[in-house]
Structures are given as structure tokens and as C-alpha cells.
Design a protein around this motif. Structure first.
Motif, mmCIF file in Angstrom:
data_model
loop_
_atom_site.group_PDB
_atom_site.id
_atom_site.type_symbol
_atom_site.label_atom_id
_atom_site.label_comp_id
_atom_site.label_asym_id
_atom_site.label_seq_id
_atom_site.Cartn_x
_atom_site.Cartn_y
_atom_site.Cartn_z
ATOM 1 N N TYR A 170 -1.141 1.617 2.860
ATOM 2 C CA TYR A 170 -1.985 2.454 1.994
ATOM 3 C C TYR A 170 -1.816 3.901 2.443
ATOM 4 C CZ TYR A 170 -4.277 -1.653 0.050
ATOM 5 O OH TYR A 170 -4.527 -2.819 -0.617
ATOM 6 N N TYR A 203 1.419 -7.732 2.485
ATOM 7 C CA TYR A 203 1.335 -6.913 3.715
ATOM 8 C C TYR A 203 0.259 -7.498 4.620
ATOM 9 C CZ TYR A 203 -2.861 -4.979 1.666
ATOM 10 O OH TYR A 203 -4.102 -4.867 1.125
ATOM 11 N N ARG A 224 -1.651 -10.812 3.674
ATOM 12 C CA ARG A 224 -2.387 -10.991 2.435
ATOM 13 C C ARG A 224 -1.408 -11.231 1.288
ATOM 14 N NH1 ARG A 224 -6.914 -8.405 -0.116
ATOM 15 N NH2 ARG A 224 -6.830 -10.581 -0.761
ATOM 16 N N HIS A 227 -1.269 -7.884 -4.021
ATOM 17 C CA HIS A 227 -2.408 -7.654 -4.931
ATOM 18 C C HIS A 227 -2.565 -6.188 -5.278
ATOM 19 C CE1 HIS A 227 -3.937 -7.051 -0.856
ATOM 20 N NE2 HIS A 227 -4.694 -6.123 -1.397
ATOM 21 N N HIS A 229 -5.823 -3.662 -6.271
ATOM 22 C CA HIS A 229 -7.295 -3.613 -6.252
ATOM 23 C C HIS A 229 -7.859 -2.909 -7.487
ATOM 24 C CE1 HIS A 229 -8.064 -4.477 -1.868
ATOM 25 N NE2 HIS A 229 -6.812 -4.084 -1.763
HETATM 26 FE FE FE Z 1 -5.422 -4.506 -0.244
#
Ligand code: FE
Ligand code: BEZ
Length: 303
Positions: A170, A203, A224, A227, A229
Motif C-alpha cells: 500500500y 500479499y 491474504r 482483494h 477494498h
Molecule cells: Fe488489503
């Protein structure tokens, strides 16, 4: 004489009486709490924590290891890193709390974990805009509608979107002030929305702390499922915090480290050949891209 119950292995009657008397004494200590809800929560917490210690016959060394674990979680926690929420996430406690607080209503879209990477004040983009802001990855066209459970369009619904880049980072993990892979937009008068994002990739959650060491000890993956968000808000409707997942991502079968996947949230991300015309005429210079549809249904706000 010895007895056993579902929760407590074989212990003598004398031992059982000692353990149960302690529970009742601790429970009674909360009896005069002026806040009735606090009393209920503390008494129930006491019963469940004691039941756990008795069920596994927790050793003093294990109790110490638990205290050390929580201490380490405290030490690594600051205003950017929240190890206790991460612990709640990998234990499924976050998803259980979300389930309890987002009761199923009609065909309302299911909620999932918030995660640690939402940031207030993300930039606004127009309909059809791009959230990437320079983040690397395969461009992905997302389109959908926002409706309520009666099927009525929700004009102007605010849609916050955020995601990791193709390397699994991120923007807040880049170590500079860049804003990338996040934005908000508003649905149009018919509740429709479109935007460009990046095709999500898998990730790991932050796993360089006590939670990561615990996952390693039990041979669980920190990864994870891929995805994107969403947080969707509109007056009079329940705020929806959710993700969409990528159909066919092997990590869905392997298991999402925070138990966030719901079948209804797995969407087809249709791969598009390099040079295939884009819905808005955007020139991707011969790059391949993908497209996905996410129709959102918001539940009524709690009365
Ligand atoms: Fe996430
Ligand atoms: C995430 O979606 O990025 C996330 C969710 C829960 C814990 C850590 C990361």
C-alpha cells in the motif's frame, strides 16, 4: 471421586470446587458495576477466560508465554502499526464481530475486514477516473451500481476504494508521502459507478512481529487472498466495509490469513487482450487489462 465435563478434563471434586469457587468470586466482583452492559461483558469475559484455562489446563509457563506475547504486541504497536487488531484478525475475531454487527438483510452485500491500510482524506476522482495514482499493476476497469435492499438506486453514494500495488504494498508502506492506489468517488444519479483500479494480487499481512511469529509457529501463511477494498456510505443506509476477491485466485483455496473471504464477494476479473478497446476509449498503449463488475446493495441503517 473425579468428574469430567465437556469443558474440563478429569479433575477431583475437591479441585473442581476450588476452580468454580474462584470463578464465582471473580464474577461477583463485577456485581455493582453501575454500567449494566460493562457488567455483562466483564462477567462473561471472566467465565470464558476461566473456561479456557481450565479446558487446556494452562501451565504457568504457557501463561508467561502468553503475557510475553501480549507485551511484544504492545511494544510493536504505535500510531501506524496495530498488532492487537492484527491478532484479532488472524484469530477470526474481527470477522466474528463483523458478522454479529452486520446482520444479513435481504440481498445486502456482505461486509468483511477493514484492515490497517485505510487512510482518511484520499483524493476524489470523477466517475471513470483512475485510483492508481502511479501505483504499478495491471489496469482494471470496475463498474457497478449501488442500490438499497428494495432495489432503489442510491444516487451519489460515496465509494472509497483502496488497494495494494502489484508488489503487495500500500502507499503508506512506501516510506514517503505518496498517495497511490486509493481514492473516493460518488455514484451518479442512477447509482452507477465506474473507475480504473489495478487487478488485485495476493500479499502478506505485516508478519515481522509477534503475530507473524505465531503464524509461523502454527505453520499458517500470512498471505491474504487478492482483494480490492471498498467502503460505501449513503444517508439512512448502513455503512458497508467490504472487499471484492478475484475468482480463481489460488489463495482463496489455500486460505485467507484473516478469514475475510465470502463466496458472494468473489468476482470474475475478465482478462482483456493487449490492445483490446477499453470501455471509455482510454489508450493503454497496447497493455493488457481486466474488467470486473461489483453491484452493491446497502442495508438500511439500524433504527
Ligand atoms: Fe488489503
Ligand atoms: C489488508 O487487507 O490489507 C489487511 C487486513 C487485515 C490485516 C492486515 C491487512
Amino acid at each position: 471421586m473425579t468428574t469430567t465435563t465437556q469443558d474440563t478434563p478429569l479433575v477431583s471434586e475437591q479441585q473442581r470446587a476450588v476452580e468454580e469457587e474462584l470463578i464465582e468470586t471473580v464474577v461477583a466482583s463485577f456485581e455493582h458495576a453501575p454500567d449494566a452492559r460493562l457488567k455483562t461483558v466483564m462477567q462473561s469475559l471472566t467465565r470464558h477466560l476461566h473456561a479456557f484455562v481450565r479446558e487446556v489446563r494452562l501451565t504457568e509457563a504457557e501463561w508467561s508465554a502468553g503475557i510475553e506475547f501480549l507485551t511484544a504486541a504492545g511494544h510493536i504497536t504505535d500510531d501506524k502499526r496495530q498488532e492487537f487488531i492484527l491478532l484479532s484478525d488472524v484469530l477470526g475475531l474481527s470477522m466474528q464481530t463483523i458478522a454479529v454487527n452486520n446482520e444479513a438483510v435481504g440481498d445486502a452485500t456482505e461486509a468483511t475486514v477493514f484492515g490497517p491500510f485505510f487512510v482518511e482524506d484520499a483524493p476524489e476522482i470523477p466517475l471513470g477516473g483512475d485510483i492508481a495514482g502511479g501505483a504499478k499493476g495491471q489496469p482494471c476497469w470496475i463498474e457497478g451500481t449501488v442500490r438499497d435492499t428494495s432495489g432503489r438506486a442510491v444516487p451519489g453514494a460515496r465509494i472509497e476504494v483502496w488497494e495494494a500495488d502489484e508488489d503487495g504494498f500500500y502507499d503508506v508502506q512506501y516510506g514517503d508521502e505518496r498517495v497511490a492506489g486509493r481514492a473516493y468517488l460518488n455514484a451518479d444519479e442512477q447509482g452507477n459507478f465506474t473507475f480504473w483500479a489495478l487487478t488485485p494480487t495476493p500479499y502478506p499481512i505485516p508478519h515481522d512481529g509477534p503475530v507473524g511469529r505465531m503464524l509461523q509457529a502454527v505453520r499458517r501463511s500470512p498471505v491474504r487472498a487478492s482483494h480490492l477494498h471498498f467502503m460505501v456510505t449513503a444517508p439512512g443506509l448502513r455503512t458497508l466495509v467490504t472487499h471484492i476477491f478475484v475468482e480463481g485466485d489460488p489463495q482463496i483455496e489455500i486460505g485467507d490469513s484473516v478469514f475475510g473471504v465470502k463466496q458472494s464477494l468473489i468476482k470474475r476479473f475478465e482478462p482483456q487482450a493487449p490492445g483490446a478497446p477499453t470501455p471509455d476509449g482510454r489508450d493503454l498503449a497496447g497493455q493488457d487489462w481486466a474488467r470486473a463488475r461489483f453491484d452493491i446493495v446497502l442495508a438500511p441503517a439500524a433504527a
